[in-house]
Design a protein around this motif. Sequence first.
Motif, mmCIF file in Angstrom:
data_model
loop_
_atom_site.group_PDB
_atom_site.id
_atom_site.type_symbol
_atom_site.label_atom_id
_atom_site.label_comp_id
_atom_site.label_asym_id
_atom_site.label_seq_id
_atom_site.Cartn_x
_atom_site.Cartn_y
_atom_site.Cartn_z
ATOM 1 N N GLY A 66 -114.272 7.439 20.661
ATOM 2 C CA GLY A 66 -112.830 7.359 20.867
ATOM 3 C C GLY A 66 -111.938 7.875 19.764
ATOM 4 N N ALA A 67 -112.483 8.329 18.629
ATOM 5 C CA ALA A 67 -111.629 8.871 17.571
ATOM 6 C C ALA A 67 -111.044 10.206 18.019
ATOM 7 C CB ALA A 67 -112.425 9.047 16.283
ATOM 8 N N ARG A 68 -109.767 10.428 17.681
ATOM 9 C CA ARG A 68 -109.090 11.648 18.073
ATOM 10 C C ARG A 68 -108.205 12.143 16.920
ATOM 11 N NH1 ARG A 68 -112.400 11.012 21.314
ATOM 12 N NH2 ARG A 68 -112.254 11.023 23.594
ATOM 13 N N PRO A 69 -108.036 13.467 16.779
ATOM 14 C CA PRO A 69 -107.167 14.012 15.735
ATOM 15 C C PRO A 69 -105.702 13.964 16.152
ATOM 16 C CG PRO A 69 -108.146 15.793 16.984
ATOM 17 C CD PRO A 69 -108.739 14.522 17.532
ATOM 18 N N PRO A 70 -104.785 14.089 15.190
ATOM 19 C CA PRO A 70 -103.349 14.045 15.519
ATOM 20 C C PRO A 70 -102.916 15.164 16.460
ATOM 21 C CG PRO A 70 -103.692 13.759 13.165
ATOM 22 C CD PRO A 70 -105.020 14.140 13.739
ATOM 23 N N GLU A 71 -103.643 16.272 16.488
ATOM 24 C CA GLU A 71 -103.277 17.393 17.349
ATOM 25 C C GLU A 71 -103.403 17.052 18.832
ATOM 26 O OE1 GLU A 71 -104.410 18.656 13.367
ATOM 27 O OE2 GLU A 71 -105.521 17.546 14.909
ATOM 28 N N GLN A 72 -104.024 15.938 19.156
ATOM 29 C CA GLN A 72 -104.239 15.579 20.563
ATOM 30 C C GLN A 72 -103.253 14.510 21.052
ATOM 31 O OE1 GLN A 72 -108.283 14.822 21.708
ATOM 32 N NE2 GLN A 72 -109.070 16.637 20.664
ATOM 33 N N LEU A 73 -102.022 14.596 20.603
ATOM 34 C CA LEU A 73 -101.031 13.605 21.014
ATOM 35 C C LEU A 73 -100.860 13.552 22.529
ATOM 36 C CD1 LEU A 73 -98.053 13.662 18.467
ATOM 37 C CD2 LEU A 73 -99.493 11.718 19.094
ATOM 38 N N ARG A 74 -100.754 14.693 23.164
ATOM 39 C CA ARG A 74 -100.525 14.684 24.613
ATOM 40 C C ARG A 74 -101.733 14.154 25.383
ATOM 41 N NH1 ARG A 74 -95.687 16.598 25.754
ATOM 42 N NH2 ARG A 74 -94.660 17.956 24.218
ATOM 43 N N PRO A 75 -102.971 14.561 25.044
ATOM 44 C CA PRO A 75 -104.118 13.904 25.692
ATOM 45 C C PRO A 75 -104.164 12.406 25.438
ATOM 46 C CG PRO A 75 -104.805 15.972 24.696
ATOM 47 C CD PRO A 75 -103.394 15.731 24.246
ATOM 48 N N LEU A 76 -103.761 11.980 24.231
ATOM 49 C CA LEU A 76 -103.735 10.551 23.942
ATOM 50 C C LEU A 76 -102.700 9.835 24.806
ATOM 51 C CD1 LEU A 76 -104.131 10.549 20.047
ATOM 52 C CD2 LEU A 76 -105.719 9.557 21.704
ATOM 53 N N ALA B 71 -103.396 6.071 31.396
ATOM 54 C CA ALA B 71 -104.518 5.766 32.291
ATOM 55 C C ALA B 71 -105.150 4.407 32.019
ATOM 56 C CB ALA B 71 -105.579 6.861 32.171
ATOM 57 N N GLY B 72 -104.675 3.696 30.972
ATOM 58 C CA GLY B 72 -105.176 2.346 30.747
ATOM 59 C C GLY B 72 -105.851 2.089 29.429
ATOM 60 N N CYS B 73 -105.919 3.089 28.541
ATOM 61 C CA CYS B 73 -106.574 2.903 27.236
ATOM 62 C C CYS B 73 -105.648 2.211 26.245
ATOM 63 C CB CYS B 73 -106.970 4.259 26.645
ATOM 64 S SG CYS B 73 -108.354 5.066 27.450
ATOM 65 N N TRP B 74 -106.257 1.504 25.306
ATOM 66 C CA TRP B 74 -105.573 1.175 24.065
ATOM 67 C C TRP B 74 -105.652 2.411 23.178
ATOM 68 C CZ3 TRP B 74 -107.721 -4.181 22.051
ATOM 69 C CH2 TRP B 74 -107.246 -5.213 22.886
ATOM 70 N N VAL B 75 -104.516 2.855 22.677
ATOM 71 C CA VAL B 75 -104.493 3.954 21.722
ATOM 72 C C VAL B 75 -103.962 3.400 20.403
ATOM 73 C CG1 VAL B 75 -103.552 6.211 21.145
ATOM 74 C CG2 VAL B 75 -104.183 5.697 23.514
ATOM 75 N N VAL B 76 -104.798 3.451 19.372
ATOM 76 C CA VAL B 76 -104.430 2.913 18.058
ATOM 77 C C VAL B 76 -103.918 4.054 17.195
ATOM 78 C CG1 VAL B 76 -105.261 1.756 15.980
ATOM 79 C CG2 VAL B 76 -106.164 1.093 18.234
ATOM 80 N N VAL B 77 -102.682 3.904 16.725
ATOM 81 C CA VAL B 77 -102.076 4.882 15.824
ATOM 82 C C VAL B 77 -101.537 4.118 14.621
ATOM 83 C CG1 VAL B 77 -100.346 6.676 15.528
ATOM 84 C CG2 VAL B 77 -101.433 6.365 17.760
ATOM 85 N N PHE B 78 -102.020 4.466 13.435
ATOM 86 C CA PHE B 78 -101.550 3.805 12.213
ATOM 87 C C PHE B 78 -100.290 4.515 11.734
ATOM 88 C CE2 PHE B 78 -106.155 3.056 12.267
ATOM 89 C CZ PHE B 78 -106.185 1.675 12.124
ATOM 90 N N PRO B 79 -99.108 3.892 11.876
ATOM 91 C CA PRO B 79 -97.865 4.595 11.543
ATOM 92 C C PRO B 79 -97.721 4.916 10.059
ATOM 93 C CG PRO B 79 -97.431 2.641 12.886
ATOM 94 C CD PRO B 79 -98.858 2.573 12.462
ATOM 95 N N GLU B 80 -98.481 4.225 9.195
ATOM 96 C CA GLU B 80 -98.414 4.552 7.764
ATOM 97 C C GLU B 80 -99.185 5.825 7.435
ATOM 98 O OE1 GLU B 80 -98.100 0.677 5.128
ATOM 99 O OE2 GLU B 80 -99.600 0.381 6.702
ATOM 100 N N GLN C 52 -94.456 6.811 10.115
ATOM 101 C CA GLN C 52 -94.357 8.088 10.812
ATOM 102 C C GLN C 52 -94.069 7.842 12.292
ATOM 103 O OE1 GLN C 52 -97.758 10.537 9.849
ATOM 104 N NE2 GLN C 52 -97.718 9.918 7.693
ATOM 105 N N PRO C 53 -93.528 8.818 13.005
ATOM 106 C CA PRO C 53 -93.023 8.572 14.372
ATOM 107 C C PRO C 53 -94.065 8.681 15.476
ATOM 108 C CG PRO C 53 -92.467 10.801 13.692
ATOM 109 C CD PRO C 53 -93.125 10.147 12.495
ATOM 110 N N GLY C 54 -95.319 9.011 15.155
ATOM 111 C CA GLY C 54 -96.293 9.308 16.194
ATOM 112 C C GLY C 54 -96.523 8.182 17.183
ATOM 113 N N ALA C 55 -96.680 6.957 16.702
ATOM 114 C CA ALA C 55 -96.964 5.829 17.596
ATOM 115 C C ALA C 55 -95.807 5.601 18.566
ATOM 116 C CB ALA C 55 -97.235 4.565 16.784
#
Length: 236
Positions: A81-91, A97-106, A119-122
């Motif tokens: 389940g690890a994903r790079p920041p470049e995959q924001l739209r797939p995330l 679709a029902g996943c927990w997506v963990v984004v560390f805003p720091e 950071q604004p990603g989350a």
Amino acid sequence: MNRWWIARMLRATIRRQVRQGLAGLWVRGEAPQGGAVLAPNHHSWWDGYLLAELAWQADQSLRVMMTTRQLARFPFLQLIGARPPEQLRPLARDAHAGCWVVVFPEGAIQAAGPLVDLQPGAAWLATAAGVPLVPVALRVAVRAGPSPEAFVRFGRPCPAPELPVRLAEVLAALDTDLAAADPALPPAGYLRRVMGRTSRPDEVTPAVRWLARLSGFQAPEEAPHHPRGRHGKMRP
């Protein structure tokens, strides 16, 4: 190539590390049901493992955003389940679709203490996916025993612009809970979700008894032990 067995091995390894490396995992608050973006502070190496463990206990699909540099060092973590920041739209699609997506805003591990600028990603991801944005406070601390204990406090879902304030509030609440608690006991209202290491600071081991006798002292008595603790039942 079928990699399911590698993913299964990674998951088992992480769960074993949580149980052998920590004295326990304690949780307060309501974890989200279904798709959500979890926005935790990031002050410990254990943070991603803690949320993965809780997701797996709940049979909840999980994605965790990692930095590109980290993922280049550990590319196999993509299998769980690890994903790079470049995959924001797939995330965003995964969260919808029902996943927990963990984004560390720091953005990366910071020194324990107040939050650094978020950071604004989350917030963007939760808005794009149309799912709850959940601030989560994490602390891993050595208290009365020799092994660290982990504590997770889920905050209530919040609007994207309020994330910095809400995450600071839930982290401050967790720190207050820990400061007010007897270090030998969990804070009030926290439920144990992982037993962890069974050693205790007052445990009288055979080695302790042998050293007492060898040095001419009476062997110490075993202190009363309450494995479930004062608050909440023990969970696997």
